[in-house]
Scaffold this motif. Structure first.
Motif, short mmCIF file in Angstrom:
data_model
loop_
_atom_site.label_atom_id
_atom_site.label_comp_id
_atom_site.label_asym_id
_atom_site.label_seq_id
_atom_site.Cartn_x
_atom_site.Cartn_y
_atom_site.Cartn_z
N CYS A 504 0.83 -1.14 0.00
CA CYS A 504 0.04 0.12 -0.08
C CYS A 504 1.11 1.12 -0.05
N GLY A 505 0.39 2.23 -0.72
CA GLY A 505 1.46 3.48 -0.69
C GLY A 505 0.89 4.39 -1.80
N ASP A 506 1.69 5.55 -1.91
CA ASP A 506 1.35 6.60 -2.96
C ASP A 506 1.33 6.06 -4.30
N GLY A 616 -7.93 8.90 -0.37
CA GLY A 616 -7.58 10.05 -0.82
C GLY A 616 -6.22 10.02 -2.02
N GLY A 617 -5.91 8.92 -2.08
CA GLY A 617 -4.79 8.68 -2.95
C GLY A 617 -3.27 8.70 -2.62
N ARG A 618 -3.18 9.66 -1.45
CA ARG A 618 -1.80 9.57 -0.77
C ARG A 618 -2.01 9.20 0.54
N TYR A 619 -0.52 8.62 0.66
CA TYR A 619 -0.35 8.33 2.24
C TYR A 619 -0.26 9.34 3.21
N PHE A 625 -2.06 3.07 9.88
CA PHE A 625 -2.14 2.28 8.68
C PHE A 625 -3.59 1.95 8.52
N ALA A 626 -4.37 1.74 9.55
CA ALA A 626 -6.03 1.47 9.45
C ALA A 626 -6.69 2.70 9.16
N ASP A 627 -6.10 3.94 9.54
CA ASP A 627 -6.96 4.92 9.12
C ASP A 627 -6.54 5.52 7.73
N ASN A 628 -5.56 5.10 7.01
CA ASN A 628 -5.06 5.51 5.71
C ASN A 628 -5.84 4.48 4.51
N VAL A 629 -6.16 3.55 4.94
CA VAL A 629 -6.54 2.26 3.92
C VAL A 629 -8.02 1.91 4.50
#
Length: 881
Positions: A504-506, A616-619, A625-629
């Protein structure tokens, strides 16, 4: 004296014709071509040297009748000058009986006259008699009743004006082809002098197989005539090859007939490959090779091969009748009672063979732009059935033939025939690289590579060589491709051995490129995307069969990737309902189906490597991590390794990345020649290990997965348990990715995979420490930026394991440069081209990781390549951007 012609000696009728009597010579038509008789009798190559002879009716003919006293005297010996009375009819009958008995003793049949007794002035009688006698010999040879052996044919390629199919059907060429192929099987040797087919036959017998694979290139080198005849007359030639192979096998293993009544020859490596759309009328009844993807398969059905019938009137059993592929064979009348039926197939004596029909479609990469893919049906018989399944990319070698199709005639008008491939050999692209295909040289190269001290570095450098950096992702993907050992204690509870990885990432960080590399490298890989994959497309679904209208079960991506890798791109784009359908497949590795009356469970023993984009497209490093994905905790806990890719701005790294990309594009241009490569385009770094060739890397992975099964008897259990307890506490405190009992199994799986990478039979401390480091790196990267540094400091002894000093020092130095740039930006509002830090700060950080000397690092290429300079007088380190 007259010769008696009482009785007749019947000869065998040729090819089912009426019996021919010997005294009916005038009814036998002479051969149109003498070579036809010669071929049937095996007399090819015998030339009758008949000259024109002497002309006896010339001008000097009367000289032959002039009186010569010296020669006109006769000896009295053996002359009977006595006179005898006339014989009575009874006495004459006795004499005839004695003469007939004498003729029988000398091998002359009744009704045949000796050529020496008659010299007619008409020479046509003898000429007419010779073809008739030859015709009788041919008929007896065709029926197999001629005892005289057929002579060998030296010039087999000379077909005497016949077509190849007619020529190889004659007894003389058939015998010569059989003998030559037997000799080919017995005498062919490899470069080392080993008998090739002796080992293949031995392996075939050990595995109880019914077919022997013959390489066409070997046949062409040893027997070029047979290689020329084979594509032209495949039906006839393969029958002769099968009979010859069966004879050779039974000579070596006489009792193998009880296991395999028939042995088939499979022809591999046919030189020319035809596209499915290029098959035309000229290819009919020829041996061809084509490639494509299997789209559908029928079930395995029994097909009639040799049919026996029961007469319902006299209860007699008669047969066998050979069944062909085009039409049903039916008897006309019962040979016992001469009735015309009804007849019923005798199920017990009738011989069956396996039958399966598959559909092969053109591969997507071979279709011309704007064209739809073509497809062709292929028929698999005997041991070829179930050798492929839908989704497999195969190469099929077979006979391109036609069959009657009533529906085509209805649509297009009579006569139109459907075409089909009678498969002879099938090669799956997945089987091109298997343990059975590895040579002794390959195994030797694999074992020597496993002893290399820099094996891990070489493998990581060879994983996705076109992608710069991302060593943590390459390490995780490498371990996932090697895999761990699956366990099933007592047959009650399965513990998976496949490793699941989530990247997972930018955007723009080569996530999809990693998946594409695995698709090309892994032994069996299925690629799909989250947007285009539904729940049933990933697992399994039921549909009605278009012909039988029955419900049938079709496999999804995870089932097709069984014992391989399933690659899912855009994992975050999947619907929640579709994503929950793979929970069972990722942990229990089974897929349970209960639809349309079908209740079953399918195997899905595969690794899942997925790529996802953050919300939102960017990390956002300030979030966990749970909030980003947008993924639930149950699905995250099923991944053994979580890899976070951040697109951070770093002038030095960005410049090195740009140079790498430019070099890669210049070096891999389609028109680039090796002679035109300059020094700047070739990677010359003496400190970095050399890359492993991709073909050798594929063979290495396959060999390790099949031959190496590491055991866990020698590991330090306290090290694993203490790390798990500490991770649980940190996870509860930080609120990031939850640490569950599954992570203990993840550590063990990664340790087994690392041991398998080194071809070790047991897992040692080095493997456990490497697994701990990977799991900790995965855990640390998923934390917030604010607490990441403290956690990294807490687990530094695990994270720094097996890392070179230069690599650690470079990481520390970059952190100091980043902090200094941040300070300058906040204090002065800008960042200068040069960033300066004190050596004392750098030395204090280095001592925390037990590094006390920095002199070697200052002189290394790593220090200079990253544009660092050291001033020994001022004790300052400077980096220029």
């Amino acid at each position: 004296m007259s010769q008696s012609n009482q009785g007749s000696d019947p000869l065998s009728p040729p090819f089912g014709s009426s019996p021919v009597r010997a005294d009916d010579e005038d009814d036998l038509p002479p051969f149109q071509d003498e070579s036809e008789a010669d071929a049937l009798l095996g007399n090819i190559g015998e030339a009758e040297d008949e000259g024109e002879g002497d002309d006896l009716f010339n001008d000097a003919m009367e000289r032959d009748y002039r009186p010569i006293p010296q020669l006109d005297t006769y000896e009295g010996a053996n002359l009977d000058d006595e006179e005898y009375e006339a014989l009575s009819p009874g006495t004459r009958a006795e004499v005839d009986q004695i003469l007939r008995a004498r003729d029988r003793e000398q091998g002359r049949g009744q009704g045949r006259t000796r050529d020496q007794l008659f010299y007619d002035s008409d020479d046509e009688g003898d000429e007419d008699r010779r073809p008739k006698r030859r015709r009788r010999l041919v008929e007896r040879a065709a029926e197999g009743e001629e005892d005289m052996p057929l002579e060998s044919i030296e010039n087999l390629e000379d077909t005497k004006g016949h077509t190849v199919r007619e020529w190889v059907s004659m007894p003389g060429p058939k015998l010569e082809i059989t003998n030559r192929f037997k000799n080919f099987l017995r005498t062919t040797v490899d470069d080392k002098g080993n008998n090739v087919f002796k080992e293949k036959i031995k392996q075939m017998v050990e595995e109880n197989k019914e077919s022997l694979v013959v390489d066409y290139t070997l046949l062409a080198e040893a027997q070029d005539v047979l290689a020329f005849f084979l594509p032209e007359a495949p039906f006839e030639m393969l029958q002769l090859f099968d009979a010859a192979t069966k004879n050779v096998v039974l000579t070596m293993y006489p009792l193998y007939l009880n296991i395999a009544p028939e042995i088939s020859v499979r022809v591999s490596n046919l030189p020319l490959e035809e596209d499915i759309r290029s098959l035309r009328q000229i290819h009919l009844n020829q041996l061809v090779r084509t490639a494509g993807v299997v789209t559908s398969c029928t079930t395995i059905l029994p097909q009639l091969r040799l049919i026996y019938y029961d007469c319902m009137k006299c209860t007699g059993v008669f047969g066998p009748f050979v069944q062909n592929q085009n039409q049903e064979v039916k008897p006309n009348a019962c040979p016992e009672c001469q009735s015309y039926g009804p007849f019923q197939i005798n199920m017990e004596k009738t011989v069956y063979q396996n039958y399966q029909r598959i559909t092969v479609q053109e591969s997507p990469g071979k279709i011309a732009a704007g064209r739809l893919p073509r497809r062709k049906d292929a028929i698999l018989l005997a041991d070829l059935v179930d050798s492929c399944r839908p989704g497999d990319e195969i190469q099929v070698t077979g006979i391109y033939t036609n069959s009657y199709d009533g529906s085509l005639n209805t649509k297009n008008g009579f006569p139109v025939f459907a075409t089909v491939l009678m498969a002879n050999y099938i090669l799956k692209n997945d089987d091109k690289l298997s343990v059975s295909t590895l040579t002794d040289e390959d195994v030797k190269a694999i074992n020597s590579l496993a002893k290399d001290n820099q094996l891990t570095e070489k493998i990581l450098r060879s994983i996705a060589p076109s992608i710069y950096g991302h060593q943590n992702i390459k390490h995780a993907i490498a371990l996932a491709m090697f895999g761990a050992v699956a366990k099933n204690p007592g047959g009650k509870h399965k513990i998976r051995g496949d490793i699941n990885v989530l990247v997972c990432g930018d955007p723009g960080t080569a996530k999809s490129q990693f998946l594409k590399y695995v698709e090309k490298t892994a032994h069996r890989a299925v690629f799909t995307t989250g947007q285009g994959a539904s729940a049933v497309g990933l697992t399994a679904y039921v549909q009605r069969h278009p012909v039988t209208r029955e419900w049938t079960l079709e496999a999804g991506a995870l089932v097709l990737a069984d014992k391989g890798v399933c690659l899912i791109d855009e994992f975050d784009k999947m619907n929640d309902g579709d994503r929950t359908s793979i929970h069972e497949a990722m942990e229990q590795q089974t897929i349970s189906i209960s639809k349309a009356g079908i209740v079953t469970s399918l195997q899905a023993r595969c690794s899942v490597i997925a790529a996802a984009n953050p919300i939102g497209g960017r990390y956002d490093p300030s979030l966990t991590f749970a909030d980003n994905v947008d993924l639930s905790e149950p699905i995250l806990s099923r991944f053994d390794v979580l890899c976070v890719v951040k697109d951070q701005v770093d002038g030095v790294i960005d410049e090195m990345l740009a140079r790498f990309v430019v070099k890669s594009h210049r070096r891999h241009h389609p028109n680039q020649k090796k002679e035109e490569l300059d020094v700047s385009m070739v990677e010359t770094d003496e400190n970095e290990p050399e890359k492993i060739p991709q073909e050798l890397l594929k063979k290495y992975i396959i060999y390790a997965r099949e031959k190496v099964h590491p055991k866990l008897q020698q590991i330090d259990q306290n090290k694993v348990s203490s790390l798990y307890a500490t991770l649980r506490q940190e996870s509860a405190a930080t609120g990031s990715v939850p640490i569950t009992a599954r992570h203990i199994e993840s550590v063990l799986r990664l340790a087994e995979a690392n041991a398998r990478m080194h071809l070790r039979s047991y897992v040692n401390d080095d493997d456990v420490n490497t697994a701990n480091r990977i799991v900790l790196e995965s855990f640390v990267e998923t934390q917030k930026f604010s607490i990441m540094r403290s956690i990294r400091r807490q687990f530094s002894k695990y994270l720094n394991y097996k890392k070179e000093n230069n690599e650690l020092l470079l990481y520390i130095l970059r952190q100091l440069i980043s902090d200094q740039n941040l300070y300058n930006r906040n204090r002065h509002g800008e960042v200068s081209d040069e960033t300066v830090i004190k050596e004392q700060e750098f030395l204090e950080k280095a001592r925390r990781v037990n590094i006390h000397s920095l002199a070697a690092f200052y002189e290394s290429d790593t220090f200079k390549k990253n544009k660092f300079t050291y001033d020994s007088t001022k004790k300052l380190i400077t980096q220029t951007s």
